[in-house]
Scaffold this active site. Structure first.
Site, PDB file in Angstrom:
ATOM      1  N   HIS A   1       0.864  -1.346   0.064  1.00  0.00           N
ATOM      2  CA  HIS A   1       0.113  -0.026   0.090  1.00  0.00           C
ATOM      3  C   HIS A   1       0.879   1.168  -0.122  1.00  0.00           C
ATOM      4  CE1 HIS A   1      -3.486  -2.564   2.009  1.00  0.00           C
ATOM      5  NE2 HIS A   1      -3.240  -2.998   0.549  1.00  0.00           N
TER       6      HIS A   1
ATOM      7  N   HIS B   1       6.745  18.024 -51.532  1.00  0.00           N
ATOM      8  CA  HIS B   1       7.132  19.653 -50.799  1.00  0.00           C
ATOM      9  C   HIS B   1       8.093  20.285 -51.789  1.00  0.00           C
ATOM     10  CE1 HIS B   1       8.552  22.610 -48.063  1.00  0.00           C
ATOM     11  NE2 HIS B   1       7.744  22.338 -47.237  1.00  0.00           N
TER      12      HIS B   1
ATOM     13  N   ASP C   1      -3.447  -2.768  -5.088  1.00  0.00           N
ATOM     14  CA  ASP C   1      -2.462  -3.722  -4.859  1.00  0.00           C
ATOM     15  C   ASP C   1      -1.755  -3.855  -6.158  1.00  0.00           C
ATOM     16  OD1 ASP C   1      -2.943  -4.245  -2.274  1.00  0.00           O
ATOM     17  OD2 ASP C   1      -4.606  -5.835  -2.561  1.00  0.00           O
TER      18      ASP C   1
ATOM     19  N   HIS D   1      -9.626  -1.840  -4.676  1.00  0.00           N
ATOM     20  CA  HIS D   1      -8.276  -2.256  -3.849  1.00  0.00           C
ATOM     21  C   HIS D   1      -7.489  -3.105  -4.588  1.00  0.00           C
ATOM     22  CE1 HIS D   1      -6.148  -2.304  -0.071  1.00  0.00           C
ATOM     23  NE2 HIS D   1      -5.987  -3.735  -0.483  1.00  0.00           N
TER      24      HIS D   1
ATOM     25  N   HIS E   1      -1.640 -11.113  -5.087  1.00  0.00           N
ATOM     26  CA  HIS E   1      -0.239 -10.736  -4.922  1.00  0.00           C
ATOM     27  C   HIS E   1       0.579 -11.713  -5.684  1.00  0.00           C
ATOM     28  CE1 HIS E   1      -0.989  -7.594  -2.326  1.00  0.00           C
ATOM     29  NE2 HIS E   1      -1.722  -8.163  -1.443  1.00  0.00           N
TER      30      HIS E   1
HETATM   31 ZN   LIG Z   1      -4.106  -4.331  -0.305  1.00  0.00          ZN
END
Ligand SMILES: [Zn+2]
Length: 439
Positions: free
Chosen positions: A81, A344, A242, A238, A265
């Site tokens: 966090h 050009h 994470d 949330h 995770h």
């Molecule tokens: Zn978390």
């Protein structure tokens, strides 16, 4: 080309005290400013010699419920966090000093860390940020059904689908991660846990600091928390928090789109590891080549060893002379076969002024590479001032491109005064500014 972004650190030391999740004890966390290219490091102030741990994927130890990093026997738990807040709020370099083995849990969200970063302030430093640009699609998949895909994108975006047991609490959110979006949409989202998962831990007294003050507990259909849900889809928010925190372990800002399905995770860490490995591979490919020395100039082959540009964008044929380390003259023969003459302009071929500015930039960067003695960097053109086009350049003209370095600040910023000459007359001139970035 996007404007260059500079690294940032915190403006001053700032800290706060709270409860550690696992031990339930008081812990004080203090953010300290750190120099460029330092990255984020955790410092254990409570241990002898105050060891530091690099917040890098190589130091990842465990991913059960929270992310733990360590070096030797030293560990820091639940770093995700605070890392998410630092990364999303744009802090590249900082020391996170703590007098325990984990940060204060706060209310289970990243809110306390955002407040802390605001208190410390965020300041720019004199070095460019390092990015990881997603070029090809990369993905990781786990047996538990987690899938993370990283797609090319010029922004850092996350699109996440979260689903609980039996697909309860299925939620989806897609967001571009910017400091303001993070602060508003992601940082306040709290940790949520399933009662069945935490019950054994509570029984073993492994989460002494855990309570409804710092987590939402889901039991069956019931959602238990101290205050009502902050967002109807707080869970997926949330999950995104994470992901940001775990991917911060890459150590570079990611430009890419993360599409995540049921992430955790472990899968976040797998993606971070894959990205870090790809970055190592890319860095190994960008080995530096030696620059030919001597004052005799460079032939086309030598120019092409230094400059990455190729047809139709290589605007220097040769360097005819160097005068000390800060001046040189390049030459470009303009033929009717140049691709830009086709449009050009039809029936009236004139070399575009911007191509002359490009030629000046290329000659000036040869000087810069020669001075730095390496080509392992890429020069970014930052500005062109005092640009003047005095005479048209036509097919058959030979342009002599003069460049002189007038100013350099450290190894990263440089100014050059340039002009182009055809038949002894100045046809164009400009003052160019460059910055350098490692490849
Ligand atoms: Zn978390």
């Amino acid at each position: 080309m996007a404007a260059p972004e500079f690294q940032q650190t915190v403006g001053k030391i700032a800290g706060f005290t709270g409860t550690a999740l696992h031990t339930g004890e008081k812990v004080t966390l203090r953010l300290h400013p750190a120099p460029v290219d330092h990255g984020i490091k955790f410092k254990r102030k409570d241990l002898q010699e105050e060891p530091t741990i690099d917040a890098k994927i190589e130091n990842l130890k465990t991913v059960e419920r929270a992310t733990t990093i360590g070096e030797g026997s030293v560990r820091v738990h639940t770093v995700e966090h605070v890392l998410a807040a630092l990364s999303a709020m744009g802090v590249d370099n900082a020391i996170v000093e703590m007098d325990a083995n984990e940060p204060p849990i706060g209310d289970g969200s990243a809110q306390a860390y955002v407040d802390l970063i605001r208190k410390a302030g965020v300041v720019a430093q004199e070095e460019l940020r390092k990015f990881f640009d997603a070029r090809d699609t990369m993905h990781v998949e786990s047996k538990t059904g987690a899938l993370l895909v990283l797609l090319p994108d010029d922004k850092f975006r996350i699109s996440c689908t979260q689903a609980g047991p039996n697909n309860k609490f299925t939620q989806f959110l897609s967001i571009e991660v910017t400091p303001s979006a993070f602060e508003r949409e992601i940082a306040p989202a709290r940790t949520f846990v399933y009662y069945e998962d935490v019950k054994p831990l509570m029984d073993k007294n492994l989460i002494k600091g855990g309570s409804l003050e710092n987590a939402i507990v889901v039991r069956g259909e019931a959602v238990l928390s101290k205050e009502p849900l902050r967002f109807p889809d707080e869970f997926v928010r949330h999950k995104i928090l994470d992901i940001i925190g775990d991917l911060a372990l890459v150590g570079r800002r990611i430009r890419g789109h993360v599409v995540a399905v049921k992430p955790g995770h472990a899968s976040n860490a797998d993606l971070a590891r894959l990205v870090a490995r790809e970055q190592t591979r890319r860095s190994a490919l960008a080995v530096s080549r030696p620059i030919p020395t001597g004052d005799g100039g460079l032939d086309t082959d030598q120019v092409m060893q230094i400059l990455p540009h190729r047809f139709p964008f290589l605007m220097v044929d040769r360097i005819i002379s160097f005068d000390t380390e800060t001046k040189c003259v390049g030459v470009k023969t303009v033929t009717i076969n140049e691709p830009f003459f086709q449009g050009h302009f039809p029936g009236h071929p004139v070399m575009p002024g911007v191509m002359q500015v490009e030629a000046m930039a290329q000659v000036a960067s040869i000087l810069l590479f020669k001075l730095a003695k390496t080509t392992s960097r890429i020069g970014y053109f930052m500005s062109a001032d005092e640009v003047k086009f005095r005479k048209p350049v036509l097919p058959g003209d030979t342009i002599f491109i003069h460049a002189e370095l007038t100013k350099s600040r450290g190894e990263r910023l440089a100014k050059a005064k340039c002009h182009c000459v055809v038949n002894d007359a100045i046809v164009s001139e400009a003052e160019l500014m460059f910055t350098f970035l490692d490849k």
